[in-house]
Design a protein around this motif. Structure first.
Motif, PDB file in Angstrom:
ATOM      1  N   PRO A   1       3.627  -2.111   2.799  1.00 24.49           N
ATOM      2  CA  PRO A   1       3.117  -1.025   3.547  1.00 24.49           C
ATOM      3  C   PRO A   1       1.732  -1.349   3.721  1.00 24.49           C
ATOM      4  CG  PRO A   1       4.910  -0.221   1.830  1.00 24.49           C
ATOM      5  CD  PRO A   1       4.245  -1.695   1.600  1.00 24.49           C
TER       6      PRO A   1
ATOM      7  N   GLU B   1      13.802  10.264   8.277  1.00 24.12           N
ATOM      8  CA  GLU B   1      14.728   9.713   7.255  1.00 24.12           C
ATOM      9  C   GLU B   1      15.081  10.934   6.270  1.00 24.12           C
ATOM     10  OE1 GLU B   1      13.331   6.184   5.345  1.00 24.12           O
ATOM     11  OE2 GLU B   1      12.864   5.091   7.170  1.00 24.12           O
TER      12      GLU B   1
ATOM     13  N   GLY C   1      13.769  -3.284   1.245  1.00 24.09           N
ATOM     14  CA  GLY C   1      13.373  -4.136   0.370  1.00 24.09           C
ATOM     15  C   GLY C   1      13.872  -5.408   0.042  1.00 24.09           C
TER      16      GLY C   1
HETATM   17  P1  C2E Z   1      11.985   5.271   0.572  1.00 21.14           P
HETATM   18  O1  C2E Z   1      11.739   6.110   1.758  1.00 21.14           O
HETATM   19  O2  C2E Z   1      13.259   4.798   0.379  1.00 21.14           O
HETATM   20  O3  C2E Z   1      10.757   4.070   0.963  1.00 21.14           O
HETATM   21  C1  C2E Z   1      11.041   2.564   0.352  1.00 21.14           C
HETATM   22  C2  C2E Z   1      10.052   2.517  -0.987  1.00 21.14           C
HETATM   23  O4  C2E Z   1      10.235   1.171  -1.310  1.00 21.14           O
HETATM   24  C3  C2E Z   1       8.343   2.624  -0.710  1.00 21.14           C
HETATM   25  O5  C2E Z   1       7.728   2.909  -1.881  1.00 21.14           O
HETATM   26  C4  C2E Z   1       8.029   1.321  -0.125  1.00 21.14           C
HETATM   27  O6  C2E Z   1       6.709   0.942  -0.360  1.00 21.14           O
HETATM   28  C5  C2E Z   1       8.901   0.334  -1.120  1.00 21.14           C
HETATM   29  N1  C2E Z   1       9.116  -0.875  -0.559  1.00 21.14           N
HETATM   30  C6  C2E Z   1       9.084  -1.530   0.380  1.00 21.14           C
HETATM   31  N2  C2E Z   1       9.501  -2.830   0.579  1.00 21.14           N
HETATM   32  C7  C2E Z   1       9.639  -3.042  -0.780  1.00 21.14           C
HETATM   33  C8  C2E Z   1      10.208  -4.183  -1.047  1.00 21.14           C
HETATM   34  O7  C2E Z   1      10.403  -5.417  -0.671  1.00 21.14           O
HETATM   35  N3  C2E Z   1      10.229  -4.207  -2.527  1.00 21.14           N
HETATM   36  C9  C2E Z   1      10.296  -3.102  -3.286  1.00 21.14           C
HETATM   37  N4  C2E Z   1      10.533  -3.302  -4.651  1.00 21.14           N
HETATM   38  N5  C2E Z   1       9.870  -2.126  -2.759  1.00 21.14           N
HETATM   39  C10 C2E Z   1       9.642  -2.071  -1.435  1.00 21.14           C
HETATM   40  P2  C2E Z   1       6.934   4.062  -1.979  1.00 21.14           P
HETATM   41  O8  C2E Z   1       5.954   3.836  -0.844  1.00 21.14           O
HETATM   42  O9  C2E Z   1       6.412   4.239  -3.254  1.00 21.14           O
HETATM   43  O10 C2E Z   1       7.686   5.329  -1.667  1.00 21.14           O
HETATM   44  C11 C2E Z   1       8.825   5.874  -2.574  1.00 21.14           C
HETATM   45  C12 C2E Z   1       9.538   7.178  -1.996  1.00 21.14           C
HETATM   46  O11 C2E Z   1       8.550   8.247  -2.033  1.00 21.14           O
HETATM   47  C13 C2E Z   1      10.198   6.624  -0.695  1.00 21.14           C
HETATM   48  O12 C2E Z   1      11.324   6.049  -0.766  1.00 21.14           O
HETATM   49  C14 C2E Z   1      10.162   8.141  -0.119  1.00 21.14           C
HETATM   50  O13 C2E Z   1      11.673   8.524  -0.563  1.00 21.14           O
HETATM   51  C15 C2E Z   1       9.338   8.883  -0.727  1.00 21.14           C
HETATM   52  N6  C2E Z   1       8.027   9.143   0.304  1.00 21.14           N
HETATM   53  C16 C2E Z   1       7.298   8.398   0.773  1.00 21.14           C
HETATM   54  N7  C2E Z   1       6.521   8.985   1.538  1.00 21.14           N
HETATM   55  C17 C2E Z   1       6.886  10.306   1.614  1.00 21.14           C
HETATM   56  C18 C2E Z   1       6.698  11.470   2.621  1.00 21.14           C
HETATM   57  O14 C2E Z   1       5.831  11.206   3.202  1.00 21.14           O
HETATM   58  N8  C2E Z   1       7.270  12.540   2.424  1.00 21.14           N
HETATM   59  C19 C2E Z   1       8.342  12.491   1.502  1.00 21.14           C
HETATM   60  N9  C2E Z   1       9.120  13.785   1.521  1.00 21.14           N
HETATM   61  N10 C2E Z   1       8.910  11.411   0.749  1.00 21.14           N
HETATM   62  C20 C2E Z   1       7.941  10.400   0.758  1.00 21.14           C
END
Ligand code: C2E
Ligand code: MG
Ligand code: MG
Ligand code: MG
Length: 290
Positions: free
Chosen positions: A262, A149, A236
């Motif tokens: 998650p 992604e 989301g």
């Molecule tokens: P993303 O890739 O756009 O992931 C979606 C985020 O929305 C995730 O937050 C997820 O837990 C959250 N989410 C899922 N379903 C829902 C929902 O129904 N409602 C709401 N309000 N949120 C939901 P998370 O886990 O806090 O991750 C945030 C961001 O951090 C991710 O956005 C991604 O850009 C980054 N990230 C996470 N893991 C990695 C990684 O391994 N490497 C990198 N480079 N970035 C990461």
């Protein structure tokens, strides 16, 4: 430990879990140690087909369990990891861990696509494609089981982006554009990118059934994706109304708290085992040659 509050002018990070403050410098020092101390963990959010309701994939989402502060969300530490270059070892760790995990699941008969978030800093490295190739070889994961992604921000250097995307396509990995609609890339670039999937940003999903503009945007992205022969995913999804809307307009796949938050490996495993044991107990018995 993480309490130098008030001593400098940096922005402070607030951890909801422990109500404590950590400044960026402390966080940076601690993040250096986090990889070797095994404090980073991947959680996996199921991705389902909105047609069949079946799990078709899972997105790996990183978490940091800090010994004093507790869980820190990637939104807080990924920006620091990017600024300091720590995103390179962390990103590599995430790719390895996710691939090893998908291999484990594969051995247990669960065939899903694993999606891994790639930061732009990682993507623009000249050895990015070869590092993906090496990880796939070492973990013996089929390339089509890995989806990366990326966000629209990778397209700043258009030539390099196109070359890298073609290199990845040649390997056979899947490519998804995350947070689609929030970046600045033009549709002309999109046309040139060999991508498989558009993932509609959750900000557009949030207001479905409330904001007519967002409804129009979502419908437009879905039909555009389909006209370009791309799979379209909604992230989301929190309410039944949002789910129904997306199904009505033929969005292919979805993710969100309504379906599943998650999960840790153990939680996801427990969910899978439960399903398996129900099939085992109630279904037609399979021959057990293996
Ligand atoms: P993303 O890739 O756009 O992931 C979606 C985020 O929305 C995730 O937050 C997820 O837990 C959250 N989410 C899922 N379903 C829902 C929902 O129904 N409602 C709401 N309000 N949120 C939901 P998370 O886990 O806090 O991750 C945030 C961001 O951090 C991710 O956005 C991604 O850009 C980054 N990230 C996470 N893991 C990695 C990684 O391994 N490497 C990198 N480079 N970035 C990461
Ligand atoms: Mg993502
Ligand atoms: Mg996203
Ligand atoms: Mg996001």
């Amino acid at each position: 430990q993480a309490k130098k509050a008030g001593k400098n002018t940096f922005e402070f990070f607030y951890s909801k879990e422990r109500h404590s403050l950590i400044d960026p410098l402390t966080m940076e020092m601690d993040l250096h140690k986090a990889v070797e101390r095994d404090e980073l963990v991947l959680h996996y959010q199921p991705k389902v087909s909105l047609k069949s309701g079946k799990i078709v994939g899972a997105e790996a989402l990183i978490r940091w369990f800090h010994p004093q502060i507790g869980m820190i969300s990637p939104a807080e530490f990924i920006p620091i990891a990017e600024e300091t270059g720590l995103i390179l070892p962390i990103g590599e760790w995430a790719l390895y861990t996710a691939c090893r995990q998908v291999k484990e699941w594969m051995k247990k008969g669960l065939s899903i696509v694993i999606s891994v978030n790639i930061s732009t800093t990682q993507f623009v490295q000249s050895n990015f494609v070869t590092s993906i190739e090496r990880i796939l070889t070492e973990t013996q994961v089929e390339p089509q089981c890995l989806e990366i992604e990326i966000t629209e921000s990778v397209s700043a250097d258009i030539e390099h982006t196109i070359t890298t995307l073609h290199g990845l396509k040649k390997l056979g990995v899947r490519i998804s554009i995350d947070d689609f609609g929030t970046g600045f890339s033009s549709l002309n670039y999109l046309k040139q990118f060999p991508v498989d999937t558009l993932k509609i940003d959750q900000s557009f999903i949030r207001e479905l059934y409330k904001n007519p503009n967002d409804e129009t945007i979502v419908k437009t992205i879905i039909s555009m994706a389909h006209n370009l022969n791309l799979t379209v995913v909604a992230e989301g999804i929190e309410t039944k109304e949002q789910l129904v809307f997306l199904q009505q307009y033929f969005c292919d796949e979805g993710q969100g708290y309504l379906i599943s938050k998650p999960l840790s490996v153990g939680e996801l495993q427990a969910a899978i085992d439960k399903v398996e044991s129900i099939v085992e107990q109630n279904g037609i018995s399979q021959d057990k040659n293996e």
